[in-house]
Design an enzyme around this catalytic site. Structure first.
Site, PDB file in Angstrom:
ATOM      1  CG  ASN A 140     -51.630  -1.119  38.504  1.00 13.56           C
ATOM      2  OD1 ASN A 140     -52.463  -1.648  38.480  1.00 13.56           O
ATOM      3  ND2 ASN A 140     -51.087  -0.795  37.471  1.00 13.56           N
ATOM      4  CD  GLU A 143     -52.341  -4.706  35.551  1.00  8.19           C
ATOM      5  OE1 GLU A 143     -53.484  -5.026  35.603  1.00  8.19           O
ATOM      6  OE2 GLU A 143     -51.785  -4.066  36.259  1.00  8.19           O
ATOM      7  CG  ASP A 189     -49.084  -4.398  39.498  1.00  6.71           C
ATOM      8  OD1 ASP A 189     -50.014  -3.538  39.413  1.00  6.71           O
ATOM      9  OD2 ASP A 189     -49.188  -5.476  39.696  1.00  6.71           O
TER      10      ASP A 189
END
Lengths: 602, 186
Positions: free
Chosen positions: A287, A203, A329
């Protein structure tokens, strides 16, 4: 005594078993654990996955469908930290090892003494600032034992080796930089003289990698990136992917907009498996970064897929991408359970992988061919997997468009199932999957890459899936690709599962129930309310007194439970990347915690 | 009637002056305001901490333009990545009443500039000073600690809850709680 009990159990199970269709066509046998994990049970639990095949199954059976109702607390222990406890309690010989979330304190408990008093504790004192770049609570997924040492990762991206007897630090190696958003949360895997670890931070635009360290001194042996040129990814002449979409030169560069692979994610923070016969290490890749797919046209190799690598050299052997050009994701970090099974009359070495995309994949682990992919979750955004090309089929109506809210996407960003591992019973041949039942609204927005800050580009809010419950515990028939039974839970299941030869399967819920269910019928045989929600991994062992014990950490948190562990404000549905929208009620049901519970029979 | 309308319009316009006041790049980009503030209500001696505020904070948080700019910059500098739209994530929530490092605009400016030990990055030298003030003013508006007319009236993206202007006025409880994980045993 034991023999008598066994005989009684056998008689009972014969009587209780439903009538078998004796004259029906002989069905092929259920999948089985590979020979390298089916040796005699030693009663220990030395790595979180239990074994290299990740089956999380113990041959102990003192606690069984008859006796489990008498389980009682043997002892408890506070980890001293009340954030999400995703770790697995280990037992080596007569010592139990418990690892806390950040600040990642390792405790050794003496199982030979009443109440299992502390032998020692080891505090690696990780940098407090690392908490600011941990996407989803400050969790850790467990220590690992090998070679007389306990190995584990710290939130500020160090790997440590600690003497398992004395608690003295043997070595400590820094592998990542929190200023680039790099952290570590995974449990390492040790194979002979190598420690395999990967980086977290999907992230934060981290460029993902996996590294092998020398178990003796922590020095790097090999390191493979999951984006970028073939040389960095360790793709060479021995790389033989099954599907054409994975063949070509430098796909880790050419399937991205210019230079986007440098912040492309593909981190390694999930479960590793190892096949000693093939000498192959299996790891997933996370991801792609950012979440917003419109920023990164292309298939974004080698993110959101599975690599098989030579354990000695790191050279890639095959790759399969579960989510090319990932839309939502869907990290591929979930457990890969190595099994042997008959497929179309042929014996195959397979891996079974319940993925975030919503399918249970059965993949030939020698070459990466997908044999089947069957849904285990309500689906609106994906329709299936094309077995000819291996490609995930998506629903165009649910694909993200910048600055438009797309509604009712199932599964959600954490997927049909996140990190929390399934268990495979060597006895029933079934897979026990703790998972979710959720949908979400998603709006893609343009993100901004600033090193050390999040790189996401999506607004999300989640809600319960069809039926209104958010968690499901499913017994899965791998050969048929369908569920046998399912237990619905109010909150998402964020705890792992444990299967035992007593035909009892264990898991915990976020509202604080630790449950034992019948492995064949799904009947809840025993449950116990602990002090906080459970997101940990249950383990079982034979104590120095010869009795069987079951251990679990309570302490709610993780991505799903951070509304409680991080005191988030439920008025903002987008908090915790949209999880708070679905979890508002959790604050009224449980509080923070951090306690080890160990159970035994009287 | 028409005169009355003009009169009332001009009265309204005058009243809104402060709300609409704009300064274009008030300070040189590299300069830094120096407010004298304390992090604790407790001080040596009975009189309370010695503090000196220039009044700049009030100018920012009563000004709709600054707050609106702050709302835009809050996204630009990825504040939402950690604090969401005020509900929090890896960073603590901002729309509640608990302020670990003080909830006045001067405290928030200092928090953004210096960073805080449990994960708040330091933005000194990365975000111009006047923009830090604007972001801080917007943060103050999340829990409605700014005048209602100055608070933003709408959201541009997914609706996470009512817009700042429609929230009830908030409280500020200084001190809050150190994130429990920061309380390291041993």
């Amino acid at each position: 005594m034991g023999g008598a009990r066994l005989a009684l159990g056998l008689t009972l199970s014969l009587i209780l078993q439903p009538a078998l269709p004796i004259f029906a066509q002989p069905t092929p046998p259920q999948p089985a654990a590979p020979p390298f994990v089916t040796g005699p049970e030693d009663g220990q639990w030395v790595i979180p996955q239990k074994n290299f095949a990740n089956t999380r199954y113990s041959d102990l059976s003192e606690i069984n469908t008859e006796t489990v109702k008498n389980l009682q607390v043997a002892f408890t222990f506070s980890t001293g930290v009340n954030r999400g406890q995703e770790s697995a309690p280990l037992v080596v010989g007569s010592t139990m090892y418990v690892l806390s979330p950040y600040p990642n304190i390792l405790y050794a408990l003496d199982l030979t003494q009443p109440g299992a008093p502390m032998k020692w504790q080891y505090n690696p004192k990780p940098a407090a600032a690392a908490q600011g770049v941990a996407c989803c609570d400050v969790v850790n997924r467990g220590p690992t034992f090998a070679n007389g040492r306990i190995y584990f990762t710290t939130l500020d991206a160090h790997v440590v080796a600690v003497n398992a007897d004395t608690g003295e630090e043997v070595w400590k190696t820094k592998l990542g930089d929190i200023n680039r958003g790099e952290t570590m949360t995974m449990a390492p895997l040790i194979v002979r003289d190598k420690v395999f670890v990967g980086i977290s931070g999907g992230e934060y635009g981290v460029r993902g990698w996996i590294e092998a360290l020398n178990a003796e001194d922590g020095k790097s042996v090999w390191k493979a990136y999951n984006t970028g040129p073939d040389q960095d990814v360790k793709i060479g002449p021995t790389f033989k992917p099954f599907y054409d979409s994975d063949k070509g030169k430098d796909l880790g560069v050419t399937t991205w907009p210019a230079d986007a692979w440098q912040q492309g994610g593909g981190t390694v923070w999930g479960w590793l498996s190892y096949d000693p016969d093939l000498n192959l290490l299996y790891h997933g890749t996370g991801n792609p970064g950012p979440w917003n797919p419109n920023q990164r046209p292309g298939d974004n190799k080698w993110t959101a897929g599975i690599f098989a690598r030579d354990a000695d050299t790191g050279e890639a052997r095959w790759f399969y991408q579960t989510s090319p050009h990932d839309l939502h994701d869907w990290d591929n970090v979930n457990e890969m359970i190595l099994l042997d099974m008959e497929w179309d009359g042929q014996p195959r070495k397979v891996m079974v992988h319940p993925g975030r995309t919503g399918f249970v994949y059965v993949i030939d682990r020698t070459n990466g061919e997908v044999l089947s992919a069957k849904p285990f979750h309500a689906l609106t955004s994906v329709t299936g997997v094309d077995l000819k090309t291996g490609r995930l089929q998506t629903n165009p109506e649910k694909e993200p468009v910048n600055n438009r809210v797309i509604r009712d996407i199932c599964p959600t960003a954490p997927g049909a199932k996140d990190w929390n591992p399934s268990a495979f019973s060597h006895k029933t041949g079934l897979l026990y999957i703790p998972h979710m039942n959720m949908c979400m609204d998603w709006e893609s927005v343009e993100p901004n890459y600033i090193a050390g800050t999040p790189y996401i580009g999506a607004e999300v809010r989640m809600m319960p899936g069809p039926g209104g419950h958010m968690g499901e515990f499913t017994a899965w028939d791998i050969r048929e690709g369908k569920e046998l039974w399912t237990i619905n839970e109010r909150f998402p299941l964020w705890s792992g599962a444990l299967a035992t030869a007593g035909d009892v399967v264990f898991y915990g819920t976020m509202d604080g129930w630790f449950k034992a269910v019948h492995a064949r019928s799904g009947e809840v045989l025993w449950q116990f309310k602990v002090d906080s929600g459970i997101i940990g991994q249950p383990t079982t062992y034979r104590g120095p007194d010869g009795k069987q014990y079951v251990a679990i950490l309570s302490g709610v948190g993780g991505w799903a439970g951070s509304i409680v562990s991080a005191d988030l404000d439920p008025r903002d549905g987008t908090a915790a990347k949209g999880f708070v929208n679905a979890m508002r009620e959790l604050k009224n049901v449980t509080t923070k915690g951090g306690t080890l519970y160990v159970f035994k029979l009287p | 009637m028409r005169q009355l309308l003009i009169l009332s319009l001009s009265v309204l316009a005058l009243a809104a002056c402060e709300r609409e006041d704009r300064e274009y790049r008030a300070n040189p980009v590299t300069s830094e305001t120096e407010e004298k503030i304390a992090l604790s209500p407790l001080s040596a001696g009975p009189s309370g901490p010695t503090e000196q505020r220039s009044g700049l904070g009030q100018q920012y948080e009563e000004n709709a333009y600054h707050i609106a700019q702050g709302k835009r910059l809050y996204i630009w500098f990825n504040c939402n990545g950690c604090h969401a739209h005020g509900g929090g994530d890896s960073g603590p929530p901002l729309l509640d009443d608990r302020w670990i490092y003080g909830g006045q605009i001067e405290n928030i400016v200092q928090t953004i500039r210096e960073g805080r030990p449990n994960g708040m990055p330091s933005f000194r030298g990365k975000v111009p000073d006047d923009q830090i003030w604007q972001i801080a003013a917007y943060v103050r508006s999340m829990g409605r600690n700014v005048p209602k007319p100055a608070a933003p009236g709408r959201n541009d993206d997914m609706h996470p809850g009512p817009a700042e202007q429609r929230r009830p006025p908030g409280e500020v409880m200084d001190g809050g709680q150190i994130p429990p994980a920061a309380q390291m045993p041993q």
